[in-house]
Design an enzyme around this catalytic site. Sequence first.
Site, short mmCIF file in Angstrom:
data_model
loop_
_atom_site.label_atom_id
_atom_site.label_comp_id
_atom_site.label_asym_id
_atom_site.label_seq_id
_atom_site.Cartn_x
_atom_site.Cartn_y
_atom_site.Cartn_z
N ASP A 156 0.81 -1.22 0.00
CA ASP A 156 0.00 0.00 0.00
C ASP A 156 0.84 1.27 0.00
O ASP A 156 0.54 2.22 -0.73
CB ASP A 156 -0.92 0.03 1.23
CG ASP A 156 -2.11 -0.92 1.09
OD1 ASP A 156 -2.29 -1.49 0.01
OD2 ASP A 156 -2.84 -1.08 2.09
N GLU A 181 2.23 -7.32 14.40
CA GLU A 181 2.92 -6.10 14.81
C GLU A 181 1.98 -5.23 15.65
O GLU A 181 2.36 -4.74 16.73
CB GLU A 181 3.40 -5.31 13.60
CG GLU A 181 4.59 -5.90 12.90
CD GLU A 181 5.02 -5.08 11.69
OE1 GLU A 181 5.88 -5.56 10.95
OE2 GLU A 181 4.48 -3.98 11.49
#
Length: 276
Positions: free
Chosen positions: A49, A116
Amino acid sequence: MGNGQSQGNRKRAEEESTEGASIPSFISPVPTDVGCSQYDVFLSFRGTDTRKAFTDHLYHSLIKAGTVPICVFRDDNSIPIGEEFDSQILDAIARSKNSIPIISENYASSKWCLRELIHIMDCKKSKSHIVLPIFYKVDPSDVRYLKGRFGEAFHSCKKRFDEKDIQEGQRALREVSGLHGWESEKVANGHEGELVEKVVEKILSELRQDFQLDVTKHLVGIGDHLNKIRNWVDAPARVARMIGIYGMGGIGKTTLAKQIRDVHVGGLWALSKSRN
């Protein structure tokens, strides 16, 4: 297992490991008694992205900001495939002062991004870890409730996730959506350059807080030392200069550095180091 199947599994592992997670691509000089034990900023983002666009601009702006380089942990696609990837990432998050999750449309379609984020939000609860989310072309409500294209990307890929990743990932997404951050489309009418400037300014502000020291206004015996350094700093110069205060522990190096910084607020950073 056939060779064709083995190659297919390896390809899928590569896609999961290299497109979503982050590793260190810049380490700034730090005092030798500390070593490279901490990062100032951890960038969490979906590579497909934003890696070559927004995240790249933000990364380079961060490492160039301020007089002292900022140590930033980000993805450069060089961690080998395997379990070591996961442990290095989680360890880097734990050793970072600030995390910036860049929540983009396909962020939640990566199990590594979710892992994460889970660890980032856990660190926020357990220690003084600051989380500054950027909702990049997504609405925080879509992140919270897994709606819109953001939700579609998550649901289309969750069959590849462990059940634990799904449950904890949804929890982390709800938590991060409730934090005060930036919505890219609402900052300067979507002009990303100004968004980057605001993020860098906030990080610099947070890092300067680490240097704050409660010092009394009337210190005995510091005036002569302060005047000597101020005279040197105020002398005209064509190049930037760095002040290093070196000596044994407990003699007032940090206090002196704080006094210098309070007087010269125009971008001056003063570093102190104990003598071994």
